[in-house]
Enzyme design. Sequence first.
Site, mmCIF file in Angstrom:
data_model
loop_
_atom_site.group_PDB
_atom_site.id
_atom_site.type_symbol
_atom_site.label_atom_id
_atom_site.label_comp_id
_atom_site.label_asym_id
_atom_site.label_seq_id
_atom_site.Cartn_x
_atom_site.Cartn_y
_atom_site.Cartn_z
ATOM 1 C CE LYS A 90 -16.025 5.250 3.242
ATOM 2 N NZ LYS A 90 -14.779 4.865 4.152
ATOM 3 C CD GLU A 112 -23.797 3.532 1.250
ATOM 4 O OE1 GLU A 112 -24.556 4.636 0.962
ATOM 5 O OE2 GLU A 112 -22.630 3.721 1.100
ATOM 6 C CB SER A 378 -7.946 5.430 2.866
ATOM 7 O OG SER A 378 -7.785 4.128 3.740
HETATM 8 C C1 LIG Z 1 -14.670 3.487 3.824
HETATM 9 C C2 LIG Z 1 -12.859 3.397 3.919
HETATM 10 C C3 LIG Z 1 -12.312 2.689 3.029
HETATM 11 C C4 LIG Z 1 -12.940 1.668 1.985
HETATM 12 O O1 LIG Z 1 -13.706 2.349 1.065
HETATM 13 P P1 LIG Z 1 -13.396 2.611 -0.472
HETATM 14 O O2 LIG Z 1 -14.505 3.186 -1.059
HETATM 15 O O3 LIG Z 1 -12.809 1.342 -1.048
HETATM 16 O O4 LIG Z 1 -12.234 3.527 -0.341
HETATM 17 C C5 LIG Z 1 -10.974 2.548 3.094
HETATM 18 N N1 LIG Z 1 -10.334 3.289 3.996
HETATM 19 C C6 LIG Z 1 -10.880 4.071 5.000
HETATM 20 C C7 LIG Z 1 -10.152 4.898 5.746
HETATM 21 C C8 LIG Z 1 -12.504 3.901 4.893
HETATM 22 O O5 LIG Z 1 -12.821 4.823 5.785
#
Ligand SMILES: *Cc1c(COP(=O)(O)O)cnc(C)c1O
Length: 394
Positions: A90, A112, A378
């Site tokens: 993010k 948000e 992610s």
């Molecule tokens: C917020 C988050 C997601 C989901 O958000 P996307 O916009 O779909 O990427 C996925 N993995 C992690 C670690 C997150 O913090």
Amino acid sequence: MNNYQVNENGYYGDFGGAYIPEMLYPNIEYLRQHYLNIMHEPAFQAEFQQLLRDYVGRPSPLFLAERLSEKYGTTVYLKREDLNHTGAHKINNTVGQILLAERLGKKRIIAETGAGQHGVATATVCALKGIECVVYMGEVDIERQAPNVARMKMMGATVIPATSGSKTLKDATNEAMRDWINNPLDTHYIIGSVVGPHPYPDMVARFQSVISEETRKQLQEKTGSETPDYVLACVGGGSNAMGMFYHFLDDEQVKLIAIEAAGKGVDSGESAATTLLGKEGVLHGSRSILMQTPDGQVVEPYSISAGLDYPGIGPQHAHLFKVKRAEYVSITDEEAMQAGLLCARLEGIIPAIESAHALAYLEKMNFTGKETVVVCLSGRGDKDLATYMKFFDL
Ligand SMILES: *Cc1c(COP(=O)(O)O)cnc(C)c1O
């Protein structure tokens, strides 16, 4: 050639657009007119690249996961977004948007957050730039993500609980939109995923596209080819997936797989499997696919991971789904938790439960042994340790 990018009207095929209250029109229109010019300025690019390198810690490694590869009988690489500053992908987007907000002359940031990761990433860049930060967060999420709330407060952000509806991400999003309507001039709204009215989905996808840009180079170095056979990523709103897919979209031989949260099962009534269960409609400013009742009420989503329990997906994903450029599948809580534990035990990497959904899909694929598979890791699982402990009774 197929076109998977936004057109001049803000649409990806049937999806996208800017369905916004009249009072937000000037903000959105101003952003739409300026975002590409600002993003293309050499000075902007120089500062963005410098912060990605020295602050976020990019490029994030592309790691050959040998023991997972052995288990699944193919070659599995993990794109290590978990190693970024603040622990997820993010921050790529919030660094980009804070630089944009500065150039738009904004003095106040709102956001948000669901899992708290976007709130932390936003509070982080606001502290970095000395800009006031207000984060809206569902009351339920505030409870289940207490460490992230503490991090935001530590960095000087004001966290405001959203107490309506399911008290989760979509309610926080509604509150943030309300704030922006009341503070149109001095405030920039940093949306945390590839959702919302045009130009947000395109802008966020561009900021996150650094993930696939780096992956191509890293694959070239490691395998002699820039393209893998499969790319896997989890989808809440869809920003890590869009960043992971972005520079592979036009290589049609690369199979793109987006993994949604099936929660307690697709047919359980407690899930966030948007493309499987959803229908076309408008949510949070754009036309996309969302989970709704026959009379159009948004269905409360559920997932064990706070980052995936969103009832929609970004409009670009809706388009990729409809034209079948990417495959959309789902993974249950149970499957994701097992995959998270497996990754910890086989690789010494504790993934966020969101990312564990992507890992879990490896279990469902049939490999010949010759494939190259890239999974977007992610985020890291520190924020989820209490959930893992309770689930496995460790
Ligand atoms: C917020 C988050 C997601 C989901 O958000 P996307 O916009 O779909 O990427 C996925 N993995 C992690 C670690 C997150 O913090």
